[in-house]
Design an enzyme around this catalytic site. Structure first.
Site, mmCIF file in Angstrom:
data_model
loop_
_atom_site.group_PDB
_atom_site.id
_atom_site.type_symbol
_atom_site.label_atom_id
_atom_site.label_comp_id
_atom_site.label_asym_id
_atom_site.label_seq_id
_atom_site.Cartn_x
_atom_site.Cartn_y
_atom_site.Cartn_z
ATOM 1 N N LYS A 131 -4.348 -3.897 11.786
ATOM 2 C CA LYS A 131 -4.003 -2.683 11.040
ATOM 3 C C LYS A 131 -4.919 -2.552 9.825
ATOM 4 O O LYS A 131 -5.507 -1.509 9.562
ATOM 5 C CB LYS A 131 -2.550 -2.799 10.576
ATOM 6 C CG LYS A 131 -2.022 -1.576 9.879
ATOM 7 C CD LYS A 131 -0.650 -1.817 9.302
ATOM 8 C CE LYS A 131 0.246 -2.553 10.271
ATOM 9 N NZ LYS A 131 1.625 -2.227 10.207
ATOM 10 N N ASN A 172 12.756 3.189 4.397
ATOM 11 C CA ASN A 172 11.584 3.751 3.718
ATOM 12 C C ASN A 172 10.680 4.528 4.675
ATOM 13 O O ASN A 172 10.329 5.687 4.411
ATOM 14 C CB ASN A 172 10.832 2.581 3.044
ATOM 15 C CG ASN A 172 9.526 3.016 2.460
ATOM 16 O OD1 ASN A 172 8.528 3.103 3.164
ATOM 17 N ND2 ASN A 172 9.513 3.323 1.181
ATOM 18 N N GLY A 184 6.028 -4.921 0.099
ATOM 19 C CA GLY A 184 7.396 -4.843 0.638
ATOM 20 C C GLY A 184 7.399 -4.733 2.159
ATOM 21 O O GLY A 184 6.370 -4.600 2.795
ATOM 22 N N ASP A 185 8.564 -4.839 2.722
ATOM 23 C CA ASP A 185 8.808 -4.580 4.146
ATOM 24 C C ASP A 185 10.328 -4.431 4.249
ATOM 25 O O ASP A 185 10.988 -4.136 3.236
ATOM 26 C CB ASP A 185 8.263 -5.725 5.025
ATOM 27 C CG ASP A 185 8.264 -5.385 6.518
ATOM 28 O OD1 ASP A 185 7.435 -4.572 6.948
ATOM 29 O OD2 ASP A 185 9.110 -5.921 7.263
ATOM 30 N N LYS A 209 1.637 -12.150 6.338
ATOM 31 C CA LYS A 209 3.014 -11.656 6.304
ATOM 32 C C LYS A 209 3.885 -12.778 5.762
ATOM 33 O O LYS A 209 3.546 -13.957 5.898
ATOM 34 C CB LYS A 209 3.484 -11.277 7.707
ATOM 35 C CG LYS A 209 4.644 -10.316 7.715
ATOM 36 C CD LYS A 209 4.212 -8.881 7.494
ATOM 37 C CE LYS A 209 5.389 -7.950 7.303
ATOM 38 N NZ LYS A 209 4.981 -6.562 7.226
ATOM 39 N N SER A 233 -1.506 0.671 -0.612
ATOM 40 C CA SER A 233 -1.423 -0.614 -1.316
ATOM 41 C C SER A 233 -2.813 -1.010 -1.799
ATOM 42 O O SER A 233 -2.980 -1.536 -2.906
ATOM 43 C CB SER A 233 -0.900 -1.711 -0.381
ATOM 44 O OG SER A 233 0.500 -1.713 -0.382
ATOM 45 N N THR A 251 3.636 5.140 3.950
ATOM 46 C CA THR A 251 3.671 4.790 5.378
ATOM 47 C C THR A 251 4.156 5.991 6.194
ATOM 48 O O THR A 251 3.519 6.391 7.171
ATOM 49 C CB THR A 251 4.552 3.556 5.621
ATOM 50 O OG1 THR A 251 4.115 2.513 4.759
ATOM 51 C CG2 THR A 251 4.470 3.088 7.062
ATOM 52 N N LYS A 279 -3.414 -9.830 3.008
ATOM 53 C CA LYS A 279 -2.583 -8.715 2.564
ATOM 54 C C LYS A 279 -1.551 -8.421 3.634
ATOM 55 O O LYS A 279 -1.882 -8.324 4.818
ATOM 56 C CB LYS A 279 -3.480 -7.474 2.356
ATOM 57 C CG LYS A 279 -2.753 -6.252 1.893
ATOM 58 C CD LYS A 279 -2.748 -6.135 0.394
ATOM 59 C CE LYS A 279 -1.769 -5.110 -0.118
ATOM 60 N NZ LYS A 279 -0.449 -5.644 -0.484
ATOM 61 N N GLN A 296 -1.013 -7.355 11.402
ATOM 62 C CA GLN A 296 -1.527 -6.889 10.115
ATOM 63 C C GLN A 296 -3.056 -7.020 10.020
ATOM 64 O O GLN A 296 -3.724 -6.203 9.401
ATOM 65 C CB GLN A 296 -0.852 -7.682 8.989
ATOM 66 C CG GLN A 296 -0.994 -7.063 7.612
ATOM 67 C CD GLN A 296 -0.023 -5.912 7.364
ATOM 68 O OE1 GLN A 296 1.140 -5.982 7.741
ATOM 69 N NE2 GLN A 296 -0.503 -4.840 6.760
#
Ligand code: NDP
Length: 451
Positions: A114, A241, A165-166, A126, A384, A209, A90, A111
């Site tokens: 996290k 964002n 997204g990013d 990623k 998410s 976020t 993810k 990630q």
């Protein structure tokens, strides 16, 4: 030579010098792990570090598409599946000209940790492309996303790998990517998160976020017995964002957010930023922040070219709380010095790895409360995960349930990081606290799952 040093040297020997930013992320984590590696040799015995620093899989592919003048364009697409010890891969997709495999490896590695901190079942990954959505028509963005998914769909799935997204990938791009996956596979399933609400997105995912960053920071101030954000001056970098929803939540907590930035300049509005105007400029018009002063003449706009030598304008403004929410390595040692001199009490990372190692060292040395990204910005991936749960059960959660679950998750991450820093004798060092707490969960799963 110690275990840690060995792993670092081998990694450098087997990678190219081009991987500098990836090393920065890996070394930050490894350097935190000394206390846990000393207290338990099982990690060395099972070669956990050697296995953790190498991605399970790196996929790199060609993405060709027609632009609006019918000219063929070719970009490079990537997906780095780093570690799935705790659940399916993810992590977001980034579309930006700076994207390369080193940046994606750094982001994929971060990630893993996290996702571990959320306590939820998610591995780390990623992906993205060097495609730049800026200045492209909607039809060009759609054609690119379609071509990108033609290749990516082979590697993802609701129990395999679920992108999100990013930078450069918002609801518009997610919609095109989801639509193409559906067309190719004839399956309506949750293979990507951050979808618009009308076709399977979760309420509050866009805000998650930024809101999570502020929930985390608020809780940390409580643990530290410091004053809350009410009536305090705060500065935020970026205006995408993460930045905009950080500003919105800070304002709802009574903070006065006076500054934000984009890649071209910085806005300073001593009366507090006008959030609706920011949303209009950045989300609807996709324009430059310079437009802010057209309607708010008392605000000041500073162009990047006019920033002070070696520093960023946004961090020269005196504030109680600083929230870097734009991009990696955007807060350097000069910025850290300026913030400290101007009385900043807490720095909370909204972006991934926005502070340089030297800046972090200075904050820790000067006992400024420092909240690292992998803990503070985990709210996005947590929601998410809630989106994945809703999709799997074909259900919809209401706003209160999502917000409550997000806040509870951020509070529990904060508590875990705080207590871990105490347990391992590094009180107040939340970089080490976050890295050790996250590592423990992943490492134990890796050991239990065998080699
Ligand atoms: P966006 O693309 O929405 O926004 C990025 C913002 O940063 C834009 O305002 C951009 O300016 C600005 N920016 C880029 N480079 C610079 C720079 N050098 N100086 C100042 N501003 C700059 O991205 P997100 O908000 O989604 O992501 C921001 C960060 O947060 C990234 O590090 C990302 O990895 C991280 N993150 C994002 C999550 C999410 O849910 N979206 C989750 C967790 C982390 P301009 O408008 O001019 O392009």
């Amino acid at each position: 030579m110690g275990y840690l040093q060995n792993v670092k040297e081998n990694l450098q020997k087997n990678s190219s010098s081009f991987d500098q930013i990836f090393f920065q992320a890996v070394f930050e984590v490894l350097d935190s792990l000394e206390p846990i590696l000393q207290s338990d040799k099982v990690y060395e015995e099972f070669g956990v570090l050697e296995r953790l620093v190498v991605p399970d899989r790196e996929v790199k592919f060609k993405v060709s598409w027609f632009d609006d003048s019918n000219k063929v364009q070719v970009n490079t697409g990537y997906r780095i599946q780093f570690n799935n010890a705790l659940g399916p891969y993810k992590g977001g997709l980034r579309f930006h000209p700076s994207v390369n495999s080193s940046i994606l490896k750094f982001l994929g590695f971060e990630q893993i940790f996290k996702n571990s901190l959320t306590g939820l079942m998610m591995g780390g990954a990623k992906g993205g492309s060097d495609f730049d959505p800026k200045g492209k028509s909607t039809s060009e963005v759609m054609k690119f996303c379609t071509a990108y998914m033609t290749e990516l769909h082979k590697y993802i799935g609701p129990r395999v790998d679920i992108p999100a997204g990013d930078i450069g990938v918002g609801p518009r791009e997610i919609g095109f990517l989801f639509g193409e996956y559906k067309k190719i596979t004839s399956r309506y399933e949750g293979i990507i998160t951050g979808k618009p609400y009308m076709f399977g997105g979760s309420l509050l995912r866009p805000e998650a976020t930024g809101y999570g960053v502020v929930y985390f920071a608020d809780e940390l101030l409580r643990f530290e017995n410091k004053e809350p954000f009410k009536d305090k001056i705060c500065c935020v970098s970026g205006s995408g964002n993460v930045a905009i929803y950080t500003i919105e939540k800070l304002q709802s907590f009574g903070a006065i957010v006076v500054s934000c930035s984009d890649s071209k300049g910085t806005i300073y509005d001593s009366r507090g930023l006008d959030i609706n105007l920011l949303k209009d400029i950045k989300f609807h018009k996709r324009a430059s922040l310079e437009e802010y002063v057209l309607t708010h003449s008392s605000a000041i706009y500073t162009k990047v070219e006019d920033y002070p030598d070696g520093a960023h304008e946004v961090w020269t403004i005196p504030c109680y709380g600083a929230f870097p929410c734009a991009t990696q390595n955007e807060l350097n040692i000069n910025d850290a010095r300026n913030l400290i001199e101007n009385g900043c009490q807490i720095v909370v990372e909204g972006a991934n790895m926005p502070s340089t190692p030297e800046a972090i060292e200075l904050f820790l040395q000067e006992q400024i409360i420092f909240a690292p990204a992998k803990a503070a910005n985990a709210g996005g991936v947590a929601v998410s995960n809630f989106e994945m749960s809703q999709n799997a059960a074909l259900q919809r959660w209401d706003m209160d349930k999502v917000d409550e679950s997000l806040r509870t998750t951020m509070k529990s991450i904060c508590k875990r990081v705080y207590l871990t820093s105490k347990d391992y004798g590094v009180d107040g060092n939340y970089v080490d606290g976050a890295n050790i707490a996250a590592f423990k969960r992943v490492a134990e799963a890796m050991i239990a799952e065998g080699i």
